[in-house]
Structure formats: C-alpha cells, structure tokens
Design an enzyme around this catalytic site. Structure first.
Site, mmCIF file in Angstrom:
data_model
loop_
_atom_site.group_PDB
_atom_site.id
_atom_site.type_symbol
_atom_site.label_atom_id
_atom_site.label_comp_id
_atom_site.label_asym_id
_atom_site.label_seq_id
_atom_site.Cartn_x
_atom_site.Cartn_y
_atom_site.Cartn_z
ATOM 1 N N ASP A 163 57.005 10.378 100.084
ATOM 2 C CA ASP A 163 57.107 10.515 98.636
ATOM 3 C C ASP A 163 55.907 9.872 97.930
ATOM 4 O OD1 ASP A 163 58.416 11.346 96.323
ATOM 5 O OD2 ASP A 163 60.338 10.477 96.911
ATOM 6 N N ASP A 218 61.560 17.501 90.990
ATOM 7 C CA ASP A 218 62.814 17.679 91.731
ATOM 8 C C ASP A 218 63.666 18.822 91.182
ATOM 9 O OD1 ASP A 218 61.864 15.430 92.928
ATOM 10 O OD2 ASP A 218 63.648 14.206 92.579
HETATM 11 C C1 GLA Z 1 61.802 11.749 94.612
HETATM 12 C C2 GLA Z 1 61.784 12.998 95.482
HETATM 13 C C3 GLA Z 1 63.204 13.405 95.802
HETATM 14 C C4 GLA Z 1 63.935 12.269 96.501
HETATM 15 C C5 GLA Z 1 63.876 11.009 95.657
HETATM 16 C C6 GLA Z 1 64.386 9.783 96.421
HETATM 17 O O1 GLA Z 1 62.355 12.025 93.351
HETATM 18 O O2 GLA Z 1 61.090 14.042 94.857
HETATM 19 O O3 GLA Z 1 63.232 14.577 96.590
HETATM 20 O O4 GLA Z 1 63.339 12.052 97.763
HETATM 21 O O5 GLA Z 1 62.550 10.711 95.248
HETATM 22 O O6 GLA Z 1 64.319 8.615 95.661
#
Ligand code: GLA
Length: 407
Positions: A163, A218
């Site tokens: 990430d 997301d």
């Molecule tokens: C980010 C990523 C998500 C998830 C969260 C976890 O938002 O894009 O897919 O992995 O972190 O905290």
C-alpha cells in the site's frame, strides 16, 4: 537482514529518486532489474482478500474459514487461489526490527496460517505498506523492505499487496522498485500487487515492477459513490469509468487492478453484482473476492462461480476488453479472446429494462459471417447468428455473450 548487492543498489536508488536525481538503474527511461520478475501471473490473479468485508476485524479463525470455504464451495476448482490477509495483522517490530503479528488475533502465528492455507491446496497472501505506517496505522515496511521480504518468504507468503499510506515525499516508482527487488531476492516467487491508487502514473513503470497495480482509489460496496462511501472511495460505476482508457497497459504478468470485488457484500443488488463481475472480467481484472465466503447465499455463489464469465477473465490472450460504444446509458464492451472468439457485454446503466444490440462490425466481424452466440448468464445458445445480436437488458444489468465465429 540480507546484505545482498540488490539491497545496496535499492538503497542507493531510493536515495537518488527521493532527491530527484537521475538513476543509475535506468537506461533510456526504462528500469533495469538484475533479477527478472517471476512469471507467475500469466492470467489475472484470483483469490480472496479480507479487507472489503472484515476491514481490521480479522483473526486467524476468519482467515482459515475463508480458506475452508474457498476449497469447499467450488471456488478453488473454479480457479480462485490466493487467500490474502489485508491490513491490521501486524502490531509492531521486535528489537531486531522483525515484523510482529498481533498475538491476540493470530496466536498460532503467520507461518502456521500460511501452512494451513497451503494444506488446502491454496496460496497465501499478506499486506504491507511502502510508508512508515500502513493505512490502518500499523508498522509499514519503509527501511525494512529486505528484512520483511525475507520474513515473508520464510513464512511461505505467495502474494504481497503493498500500500501507499504515510509515504511522505517518497517517490512511488523508487519505493515499489525497492520492494520488488527485495521480493525477487527473497528466494520465493511472490506475486507483487502495487496499491498506490493510480496516483503516480503507474502505467509508466508498474508493468516492469509488479504483477498488478491499482488504477484508482478504493471501491465501495455501492453502484455509484453514495453517502456511506468515504472520501477516498468510489462506487463500482465510478471505477469502471476510470478504466476506459487503460486497456493498452495490461497483459500477461502485468495487470490493471480496478480493485477487489464487492460481490455478496450486500450494498448492491444481484443484478448489479452480475454487472460488476461481468465487467471486471471484461477488464481482465484480478478476481479477488471480498465477501464473507463462509456465509455466501446461492445468488452470490452463482455469480462468483460462473465458469463461463471466469473463462473470459482468464483468457490466455490476456487482452483487456474495452468500451466500444457508449450511447447515453447504453454501452457495448468488447474483448477479443484466444481462438478468435469475442466476449461482448451489453450494459444498461439506466433505470429501465430495454433492448441493446451489437453489430458484427463493432466486433470486427463481417456482417455476413455466421456465429454461435452463448449467453454466459442464461446459458442459452443461438446458432448461426448473422449481422448483429440484440437482447433485452435489465435495468443496471448486463447481457454477456461469447461469440464464436464459424469459419
Ligand atoms: C487502502 C487500500 C485498501 C486497503 C486499506 C487497508 O485504503 O487501498 O485496499 O488495503 O488501505 O488499510
């Protein structure tokens, strides 16, 4: 900690990138790696990830339960392979800097969990972050890339999602390159999933660095962004619309990732989930389920287990489909398949059912050519179809067909 020359190069690289200077490991603007990317994602990865349903509320019983369900539900036989723990499994580092798992939630340890997943004939994935902390505030891998990669390899990790939270002014290409080099030096083949949300032009560098890369923020479990979605979240349609120009970037061993599936999480109708699954398959997207696999209803199973749709996603040519026609709320998506077949999605974004059709010219076939057409959801087959194919498409729904020309 590993003291290989790769680590040294990686450290220098990060420094150079962070300072904005030119980089010795780049020739003609292209990254040069001493070790090749393992060829382990010939088709888009398939599996399950804990985040979309459980977020930080995870423990070893839930992960084992997901592995059990993946094996027992038929998902494993349908091609799903990776069981991936997302954020919040880690709590700190020991005195030697080794990453430490949450002992309350994972009392048996990560190695035992990986062994369990492997014992089911599945593969095991984990999550970290290129910054000092993950998005959930847990320790990230910055400065520990080689140490973490060695640890993952020792645990039996097969897939790493990496990430991009808490990275400050770091350069994304450099940061992901360091982890890619660490993974390649770890002694184990590990799928590398880049998750910087498409913010740093990943199309220019991610294909050389990882096996898949996120193209957006997301996904939320919603048709379009709604009041429940957080600021960085997008509805399914919002994400789809951001994929339209990306189809050239994707291919075997390097896939666009429009984020994980929400099928079965309850925020969309079954019709909308069928659209989500069909369109993700047209995009050659990684099919990473994000629901509670241990409590799937029949409709959810029927979507995730549709082998005809999965076959489109996993097609050996690996050419991403694209939107060929958009007329208001009506869209036609087309994907060329190995052997000359075409996958077509007739997509109705509107609130009322109506007919949508596709002309053979749209799928590069002469109007006079006969083809057999299989509806991949109803399973009905029409033989010797000429010129065009039309169907009534439900509101927010798709008709997805496979066209096999008769030559
Ligand atoms: C980010 C990523 C998500 C998830 C969260 C976890 O938002 O894009 O897919 O992995 O972190 O905290």
């Amino acid at each position: 900690m590993n003291k290989s020359p790769f680590r040294a190069i990686a450290t220098v690289l990060t420094g150079l990138f962070v300072m904005g200077a030119s980089c010795a490991a780049q020739a003609d603007g292209k990254l040069v790696f001493e070790k090749p990317k393992p060829d382990i994602a010939a088709t888009p990865p398939m599996g399950w990830n804990s985040w979309n349903h459980f977020a930080c509320n995870i423990d070893e019983a839930k992960i084992r339960g997901a592995a059990d369900a993946m094996a027992a539900s038929g998902m494993k036989d349908a091609g799903y392979k990776y069981v991936i723990i997302d954020d919040c499994w880690q709590t700190g580092r020991d005195a030697a800097g080794n990453i430490v798992a949450d002992t309350q939630r994972f009392p048996s340890g990560i190695k035992a969990l990986a062994d369990y997943v492997h014992s089911k004939g599945l593969k095991f994935g984990i999550y970290s972050d290129a910054g000092l902390k993950t998005c959930g505030g847990r320790p990230g891998s910055r400065g520990h890339e080689y140490q973490d990669a060695k640890q993952y390899a020792a645990w039996g990790v097969d897939y790493l999602k990496f990430d991009w939270c808490n990275t400050g002014p770091a350069n994304a290409e450099a940061s992901y390159t360091v982890m890619a080099m660490a993974l390649r030096d770890s002694g184990r083949d590990i799928v590398f999933s880049i998750c910087e949300w498409g913010d740093n032009h990943p199309r220019d560098w991610a294909p050389a660095v990882g096996h898949l890369w996120r193209t957006t923020g997301d996904i939320s479990d919603a048709w379009v962004k709604d009041a429940k979605s957080r600021a960085y979240e997008h509805g399914m349609l919002d994400i789809l619309d951001q994929q339209v120009d990306l189809w050239r970037d994707s291919g075997p061993n390097h896939w666009n990732d429009p984020d994980m599936l929400e099928v079965g999480n309850g925020g969309m109708t079954d019709t909308e989930y069928r659209s989500h699954f069909s369109l993700w398959s047209m995009l050659a997207a990684p099919l990473i389920a994000g629901n509670d696999l241990s409590a799937m209803d029949d409709a959810t199973k029927a979507i995730l287990l549709n082998k005809d749709v999965i076959a489109v996603d996993q097609d050996a040519l690996g050419i991403e489909g694209r939107r060929a026609i958009k007329t208001g709320d009506d869209e036609v998506w087309v994907r060329p398949l190995a052997g000359g077949d075409k996958a077509v999605v007739l997509f109705n974004r509107s609130e009322t059912a109506h007919d949508i059709s596709v002309d053979w010219s749209t799928i590069d076939m002469p109007a006079g050519m006969k083809a057999d057409v299989k509806d991949l959801w109803s399973k009905a087959v029409r033989k010797d179809v000429k010129g065009s194919y039309g169907a009534n498409v439900p509101a927010h729904g798709v008709v997805m067909i496979r066209v096999t020309p008769k030559v």
